[in-house]
Design a protein around this motif. Structure first.
Motif, PDB file in Angstrom:
ATOM      1  N   GLY A  60      -3.449   8.200   9.854  1.00  0.00           N
ATOM      2  CA  GLY A  60      -4.087   9.291   9.031  1.00  0.00           C
ATOM      3  C   GLY A  60      -3.686   9.176   7.624  1.00  0.00           C
ATOM      4  N   VAL A  61      -4.560   9.148   6.988  1.00  0.00           N
ATOM      5  CA  VAL A  61      -4.129   9.082   5.412  1.00  0.00           C
ATOM      6  C   VAL A  61      -4.874  10.108   4.429  1.00  0.00           C
ATOM      7  N   ILE A  62      -4.373  10.619   3.659  1.00  0.00           N
ATOM      8  CA  ILE A  62      -5.210  11.628   2.768  1.00  0.00           C
ATOM      9  C   ILE A  62      -5.025  11.046   1.260  1.00  0.00           C
ATOM     10  N   ARG A  63      -4.280  10.094   0.900  1.00  0.00           N
ATOM     11  CA  ARG A  63      -4.222   9.617  -0.521  1.00  0.00           C
ATOM     12  C   ARG A  63      -3.576   8.224  -0.392  1.00  0.00           C
ATOM     13  N   VAL A  64      -4.327   7.466  -1.101  1.00  0.00           N
ATOM     14  CA  VAL A  64      -3.820   6.007  -1.511  1.00  0.00           C
ATOM     15  C   VAL A  64      -3.445   6.067  -2.951  1.00  0.00           C
ATOM     16  N   HIS A  65      -2.129   5.857  -3.221  1.00  0.00           N
ATOM     17  CA  HIS A  65      -1.509   5.844  -4.524  1.00  0.00           C
ATOM     18  C   HIS A  65      -1.909   4.667  -5.383  1.00  0.00           C
ATOM     19  N   SER A  66      -2.121   4.893  -6.586  1.00  0.00           N
ATOM     20  CA  SER A  66      -2.280   3.718  -7.544  1.00  0.00           C
ATOM     21  C   SER A  66      -1.044   3.087  -8.042  1.00  0.00           C
ATOM     22  N   THR A  67      -0.142   3.708  -8.290  1.00  0.00           N
ATOM     23  CA  THR A  67       1.245   3.223  -8.773  1.00  0.00           C
ATOM     24  C   THR A  67       1.859   2.858  -7.130  1.00  0.00           C
ATOM     25  N   GLY A  68       2.009   1.416  -7.711  1.00  0.00           N
ATOM     26  CA  GLY A  68       2.889   0.601  -6.719  1.00  0.00           C
ATOM     27  C   GLY A  68       1.935  -0.101  -5.699  1.00  0.00           C
ATOM     28  N   THR A  69       0.472   0.375  -5.513  1.00  0.00           N
ATOM     29  CA  THR A  69      -0.105  -0.410  -4.434  1.00  0.00           C
ATOM     30  C   THR A  69      -0.555  -1.585  -5.232  1.00  0.00           C
ATOM     31  N   VAL A 126       0.652  -1.136   0.124  1.00  0.00           N
ATOM     32  CA  VAL A 126      -0.175  -0.139  -0.012  1.00  0.00           C
ATOM     33  C   VAL A 126       0.844   1.396   0.096  1.00  0.00           C
ATOM     34  N   VAL A 127       0.675   2.124  -0.978  1.00  0.00           N
ATOM     35  CA  VAL A 127       1.459   3.312  -1.148  1.00  0.00           C
ATOM     36  C   VAL A 127       0.534   4.442  -0.768  1.00  0.00           C
ATOM     37  N   LEU A 128       0.756   5.063   0.357  1.00  0.00           N
ATOM     38  CA  LEU A 128       0.130   6.193   0.756  1.00  0.00           C
ATOM     39  C   LEU A 128       0.715   7.406   1.062  1.00  0.00           C
ATOM     40  N   THR A 129      -0.138   8.616   1.382  1.00  0.00           N
ATOM     41  CA  THR A 129       0.277   9.817   1.839  1.00  0.00           C
ATOM     42  C   THR A 129      -0.355  10.147   3.129  1.00  0.00           C
ATOM     43  N   THR A 130       0.323  10.383   4.161  1.00  0.00           N
ATOM     44  CA  THR A 130      -0.022  10.440   5.630  1.00  0.00           C
ATOM     45  C   THR A 130      -0.611  11.748   5.509  1.00  0.00           C
ATOM     46  N   VAL A 131      -1.324  12.236   6.701  1.00  0.00           N
ATOM     47  CA  VAL A 131      -1.773  13.536   6.855  1.00  0.00           C
ATOM     48  C   VAL A 131      -0.845  14.528   7.173  1.00  0.00           C
TER      49      VAL A 131
END
Length: 89
Positions: A69-78, A46-51
């Motif tokens: 806390g997550v603001i984005r879950v990336h499609s590339t790499g997930t 899971v590739v994500l961007t935290t808050v």
């Protein structure tokens, strides 16, 4: 008649999520509401961007909960699937 214990209760980061929604994977768009955590049905990366604005890659097993806390879950790499955002809204 069922009563709803969440009526008249203020949402809290230390309390339960109010809803769980499918996470829309995107490399460019943040989720509509920041998640207080993620639930993942099928494990993988899971590739994500935290808050905090940091991009992280984590490996998770099937039926995992990520309490971050997550603001984005990336499609590339997930590679994980069935990713749901736990939200307060």
């Amino acid at each position: 008649m069922n009563s709803n214990p969440f009526n008249n209760r203020v949402s809290s980061l230390s309390g339960p999520a109010r809803d769980i929604v499918p996470a829309i994977l995107s490399d460019t768009m943040d989720m509509a509401d920041a998640a207080i955590g993620l639930y993942v049905e099928t494990g993988g990366s899971v590739v994500l961007t935290t808050v905090q604005g940091e991009t992280r890659t984590v490996q998770v097993a099937d039926f995992s909960i990520l309490p971050v806390g997550v603001i984005r879950v990336h499609s590339t790499g997930t590679t994980a699937s069935g990713i749901h955002a736990m939200v307060l809204e």
